[in-house]
Each structure stands twice: as C-alpha cells, then as structure tokens.
Write a protein that holds these residues in place. Sequence first.
Motif, PDB file in Angstrom:
ATOM      1  N   TYR A 142       0.873  -1.181   0.000  1.00 40.69           N
ATOM      2  CA  TYR A 142       0.000   0.000   0.000  1.00 40.69           C
ATOM      3  C   TYR A 142       0.905   1.225   0.000  1.00 40.69           C
ATOM      4  O   TYR A 142       1.978   1.214   0.602  1.00 40.69           O
ATOM      5  CB  TYR A 142      -0.891   0.031   1.247  1.00 40.69           C
ATOM      6  N   ALA A 143       0.478   2.280  -0.658  1.00 41.03           N
ATOM      7  CA  ALA A 143       1.258   3.514  -0.677  1.00 41.03           C
ATOM      8  C   ALA A 143       1.375   4.068   0.737  1.00 41.03           C
ATOM      9  O   ALA A 143       0.464   3.892   1.564  1.00 41.03           O
ATOM     10  CB  ALA A 143       0.600   4.538  -1.593  1.00 41.03           C
ATOM     11  N   PRO A 144       2.481   4.740   1.060  1.00 41.49           N
ATOM     12  CA  PRO A 144       2.643   5.328   2.392  1.00 41.49           C
ATOM     13  C   PRO A 144       1.450   6.221   2.756  1.00 41.49           C
ATOM     14  O   PRO A 144       1.005   7.041   1.954  1.00 41.49           O
ATOM     15  CB  PRO A 144       3.928   6.151   2.253  1.00 41.49           C
ATOM     16  N   GLY A 145       0.930   6.002   3.969  1.00 38.01           N
ATOM     17  CA  GLY A 145      -0.196   6.796   4.438  1.00 38.01           C
ATOM     18  C   GLY A 145      -1.551   6.255   4.061  1.00 38.01           C
ATOM     19  O   GLY A 145      -2.572   6.786   4.521  1.00 38.01           O
ATOM     20  N   ASP A 146      -1.622   5.212   3.239  1.00 35.36           N
ATOM     21  CA  ASP A 146      -2.904   4.633   2.833  1.00 35.36           C
ATOM     22  C   ASP A 146      -3.545   3.953   4.040  1.00 35.36           C
ATOM     23  O   ASP A 146      -3.001   2.995   4.595  1.00 35.36           O
ATOM     24  CB  ASP A 146      -2.677   3.632   1.707  1.00 35.36           C
ATOM     25  N   MET A 147      -4.720   4.437   4.441  1.00 33.58           N
ATOM     26  CA  MET A 147      -5.365   3.906   5.631  1.00 33.58           C
ATOM     27  C   MET A 147      -5.853   2.473   5.451  1.00 33.58           C
ATOM     28  O   MET A 147      -6.156   1.795   6.430  1.00 33.58           O
ATOM     29  CB  MET A 147      -6.515   4.813   6.040  1.00 33.58           C
ATOM     30  N   GLU A 148      -5.941   1.994   4.213  1.00 31.35           N
ATOM     31  CA  GLU A 148      -6.324   0.592   4.005  1.00 31.35           C
ATOM     32  C   GLU A 148      -5.258  -0.352   4.558  1.00 31.35           C
ATOM     33  O   GLU A 148      -5.546  -1.516   4.843  1.00 31.35           O
ATOM     34  CB  GLU A 148      -6.566   0.328   2.526  1.00 31.35           C
ATOM     35  N   LEU A 149      -4.046   0.164   4.686  1.00 30.33           N
ATOM     36  CA  LEU A 149      -2.987  -0.656   5.270  1.00 30.33           C
ATOM     37  C   LEU A 149      -3.325  -1.037   6.713  1.00 30.33           C
ATOM     38  O   LEU A 149      -3.023  -2.143   7.150  1.00 30.33           O
ATOM     39  CB  LEU A 149      -1.650   0.089   5.210  1.00 30.33           C
ATOM     40  N   ALA A 150      -3.960  -0.131   7.447  1.00 27.93           N
ATOM     41  CA  ALA A 150      -4.325  -0.415   8.838  1.00 27.93           C
ATOM     42  C   ALA A 150      -5.256  -1.620   8.912  1.00 27.93           C
ATOM     43  O   ALA A 150      -5.094  -2.498   9.769  1.00 27.93           O
ATOM     44  CB  ALA A 150      -4.983   0.806   9.471  1.00 27.93           C
ATOM     45  N   ALA A 151      -6.230  -1.675   8.003  1.00 21.76           N
ATOM     46  CA  ALA A 151      -7.165  -2.798   8.004  1.00 21.76           C
ATOM     47  C   ALA A 151      -6.448  -4.098   7.668  1.00 21.76           C
ATOM     48  O   ALA A 151      -6.708  -5.149   8.273  1.00 21.76           O
ATOM     49  CB  ALA A 151      -8.294  -2.534   7.012  1.00 21.76           C
ATOM     50  N   ALA A 152      -5.509  -4.043   6.713  1.00 12.00           N
ATOM     51  CA  ALA A 152      -4.760  -5.240   6.325  1.00 12.00           C
ATOM     52  C   ALA A 152      -3.878  -5.730   7.473  1.00 12.00           C
ATOM     53  O   ALA A 152      -3.790  -6.935   7.738  1.00 12.00           O
ATOM     54  CB  ALA A 152      -3.923  -4.949   5.089  1.00 12.00           C
ATOM     55  N   VAL A 153      -3.228  -4.797   8.157  1.00 15.66           N
ATOM     56  CA  VAL A 153      -2.395  -5.148   9.307  1.00 15.66           C
ATOM     57  C   VAL A 153      -3.253  -5.732  10.426  1.00 15.66           C
ATOM     58  O   VAL A 153      -2.911  -6.757  11.033  1.00 15.66           O
ATOM     59  CB  VAL A 153      -1.613  -3.919   9.800  1.00 15.66           C
ATOM     60  N   GLY A 154      -4.372  -5.101  10.700  1.00 10.76           N
ATOM     61  CA  GLY A 154      -5.256  -5.575  11.760  1.00 10.76           C
ATOM     62  C   GLY A 154      -5.778  -6.969  11.496  1.00 10.76           C
ATOM     63  O   GLY A 154      -5.898  -7.792  12.422  1.00 10.76           O
ATOM     64  N   GLU A 155      -6.068  -7.265  10.238  1.00  9.96           N
ATOM     65  CA  GLU A 155      -6.573  -8.594   9.892  1.00  9.96           C
ATOM     66  C   GLU A 155      -5.505  -9.651  10.124  1.00  9.96           C
ATOM     67  O   GLU A 155      -5.777 -10.710  10.719  1.00  9.96           O
ATOM     68  CB  GLU A 155      -7.030  -8.611   8.439  1.00  9.96           C
ATOM     69  N   GLN A 156      -4.281  -9.389   9.685  1.00  9.77           N
ATOM     70  CA  GLN A 156      -3.199 -10.350   9.906  1.00  9.77           C
ATOM     71  C   GLN A 156      -2.895 -10.510  11.395  1.00  9.77           C
ATOM     72  O   GLN A 156      -2.588 -11.601  11.864  1.00  9.77           O
ATOM     73  CB  GLN A 156      -1.937  -9.920   9.153  1.00  9.77           C
ATOM     74  N   ALA A 157      -2.983  -9.407  12.142  1.00  6.97           N
ATOM     75  CA  ALA A 157      -2.611  -9.430  13.556  1.00  6.97           C
ATOM     76  C   ALA A 157      -3.553 -10.280  14.403  1.00  6.97           C
ATOM     77  O   ALA A 157      -3.213 -10.637  15.537  1.00  6.97           O
ATOM     78  CB  ALA A 157      -2.554  -8.009  14.105  1.00  6.97           C
ATOM     79  N   LYS A 158      -4.696 -10.650  13.861  1.00  3.81           N
ATOM     80  CA  LYS A 158      -5.607 -11.519  14.612  1.00  3.81           C
ATOM     81  C   LYS A 158      -4.999 -12.891  14.848  1.00  3.81           C
ATOM     82  O   LYS A 158      -5.364 -13.578  15.806  1.00  3.81           O
ATOM     83  CB  LYS A 158      -6.930 -11.659  13.853  1.00  3.81           C
ATOM     84  N   THR A 159      -4.049 -13.295  13.986  1.00  7.04           N
ATOM     85  CA  THR A 159      -3.504 -14.647  14.077  1.00  7.04           C
ATOM     86  C   THR A 159      -1.980 -14.694  14.191  1.00  7.04           C
ATOM     87  O   THR A 159      -1.408 -15.780  14.285  1.00  7.04           O
ATOM     88  CB  THR A 159      -3.928 -15.485  12.854  1.00  7.04           C
ATOM     89  N   THR A 160      -1.312 -13.540  14.170  1.00  7.94           N
ATOM     90  CA  THR A 160       0.145 -13.532  14.278  1.00  7.94           C
ATOM     91  C   THR A 160       0.619 -12.211  14.842  1.00  7.94           C
ATOM     92  O   THR A 160      -0.035 -11.179  14.658  1.00  7.94           O
ATOM     93  CB  THR A 160       0.812 -13.779  12.909  1.00  7.94           C
ATOM     94  N   ARG A 161       1.770 -12.237  15.548  1.00  6.17           N
ATOM     95  CA  ARG A 161       2.298 -10.992  16.103  1.00  6.17           C
ATOM     96  C   ARG A 161       3.335 -10.357  15.194  1.00  6.17           C
ATOM     97  O   ARG A 161       3.831  -9.273  15.483  1.00  6.17           O
ATOM     98  CB  ARG A 161       2.911 -11.231  17.474  1.00  6.17           C
ATOM     99  N   ALA A 162       3.711 -11.045  14.089  1.00  4.82           N
ATOM    100  CA  ALA A 162       4.756 -10.538  13.201  1.00  4.82           C
ATOM    101  C   ALA A 162       4.289 -10.569  11.758  1.00  4.82           C
ATOM    102  O   ALA A 162       3.560 -11.478  11.352  1.00  4.82           O
ATOM    103  CB  ALA A 162       6.021 -11.379  13.346  1.00  4.82           C
ATOM    104  N   MET A 163       4.719  -9.592  10.981  1.00  4.47           N
ATOM    105  CA  MET A 163       4.400  -9.556   9.556  1.00  4.47           C
ATOM    106  C   MET A 163       5.395  -8.663   8.849  1.00  4.47           C
ATOM    107  O   MET A 163       6.044  -7.809   9.453  1.00  4.47           O
ATOM    108  CB  MET A 163       2.976  -9.047   9.320  1.00  4.47           C
ATOM    109  N   LEU A 164       5.532  -8.878   7.536  1.00  8.19           N
ATOM    110  CA  LEU A 164       6.305  -7.986   6.690  1.00  8.19           C
ATOM    111  C   LEU A 164       5.346  -7.216   5.800  1.00  8.19           C
ATOM    112  O   LEU A 164       4.442  -7.813   5.187  1.00  8.19           O
ATOM    113  CB  LEU A 164       7.282  -8.763   5.811  1.00  8.19           C
ATOM    114  N   LEU A 165       5.527  -5.909   5.725  1.00  2.00           N
ATOM    115  CA  LEU A 165       4.786  -5.083   4.784  1.00  2.00           C
ATOM    116  C   LEU A 165       5.553  -5.114   3.471  1.00  2.00           C
ATOM    117  O   LEU A 165       6.760  -4.843   3.440  1.00  2.00           O
ATOM    118  CB  LEU A 165       4.677  -3.649   5.301  1.00  2.00           C
TER     119      LEU A 165
END
Length: 210
Positions: A142-165
């Motif tokens: 997602y482009a820097p500052g894109d608020m859709e990134l928050a939703a994507a991060v939140g969805e992944q965080a339901k099942t893991t504490r680590a991720m790569l953007l």
Amino acid sequence: MTAANQAPDDSERELREQMAARGRSLFERRFTHGSTGNLSVRLNDGILVTPTDSSLGSLAPDRIAKVSFDGEHLAGDRPSKEAFLHLSMYRSRPQEFAVVHLHSTYSVAVSCMAEIDPENVLPPITAYQLMRVGRCPLVPFYAPGDMELAAAVGEQAKTTRAMLLANHGPVIAGKSLAAAVAAAEELEETARLFLLLRGIPTRLVPDFHP
C-alpha cells in the motif's frame, strides 16, 4: 482497553525512557536508519509512539507523542504518520504491550522478493525464530499513508504478532518493549540467514511447536 491492560509496574516516564534507550540501540546497530522506523507502547489511556520525522537514535523522552486509542494526539510532538499501524495492531492483539516497526535492510529485502510464500515469508531456519517470531505473513503493498494498510495489518494481527509489509519492512508486537525489540531483532537476523542460504541446500528445523 482498560487500566488492566497497561504494561505492569512501568510508569509513563519509565516507558518514555525505555523507548529512547531501545530506539538508540536499534539505530546504533543499524536495524534502522535516518528517520525510518517507529516504536510504541500501550498505556491504560492510549499509546506512546515515536514522533514523525524523528530518528530512533536521538529520541527525547518528553517529546515522544501520546495518542488516544481513537488516534487523537494528546501530548508530545506530532506522532509518526504510521501510528495507525500501531493502533491497528493493539486493537487486534489486546494481549500485547509494545509494537516495533522497522525498515531493517534484510527484512525489507525479503519483503521485495517475488517468489516468497505470502502466508509465511521465512522457512523455519532456527528454533529461536519460531519461539520469538512465529508465522510471518506478507501484507500486500500500500502507498505510504494509505489507511487501508491499517485494516490489512489488523486482519493479519488476529492470528500472528509478526508480519512484513511488502516493499516496506517488518511490524511486530510483544508483551513488553524489550520482547518486541528482541523479536524484531530475531526477525531481521532470520531474514539475513535466509538470504545467505539462498541456493544452498538447507536443513530446516523439524516440526516444532514452542
């Protein structure tokens, strides 16, 4: 999030000082550079997060931003423009007390690779990787500052504490700032090993559940 969620026995002042010390350590050891990366810790009435355009190598404890869980700037300098990533992690992972986001070289390199498993970008190379990091999926670009990134991060965080953007860097949570930093360091070193071993027959850790 109630007072029971605050990191135990740590005053806000102590947490600010911890953030400055940990940020300086990460910067001096080249886990981040320039004004990249940000740290946060959860309080009972919001989060502390590093300010925008600040270097983790020279954080002033009193100037670290305080933000409500709704994103309102409460104190300190203007918060990082990526504070929404941290808030999204905390909403999905109420058991965690700190979040580290870096632009660390080897992790970013892995996040740019075309042929990696988006469900888990790193194979099980070491036991400590599995214990401290666990599954690490790739969040689409997602482009820097894109608020859709928050939703994507939140969805992944339901099942893991680590991720790569993708093409960006790691985000990882922990039950304390020390734990989150240690996990971020482990992730970066695992990414480095992964790149060093590319093309070399590799013995992976067998099925292992820490």
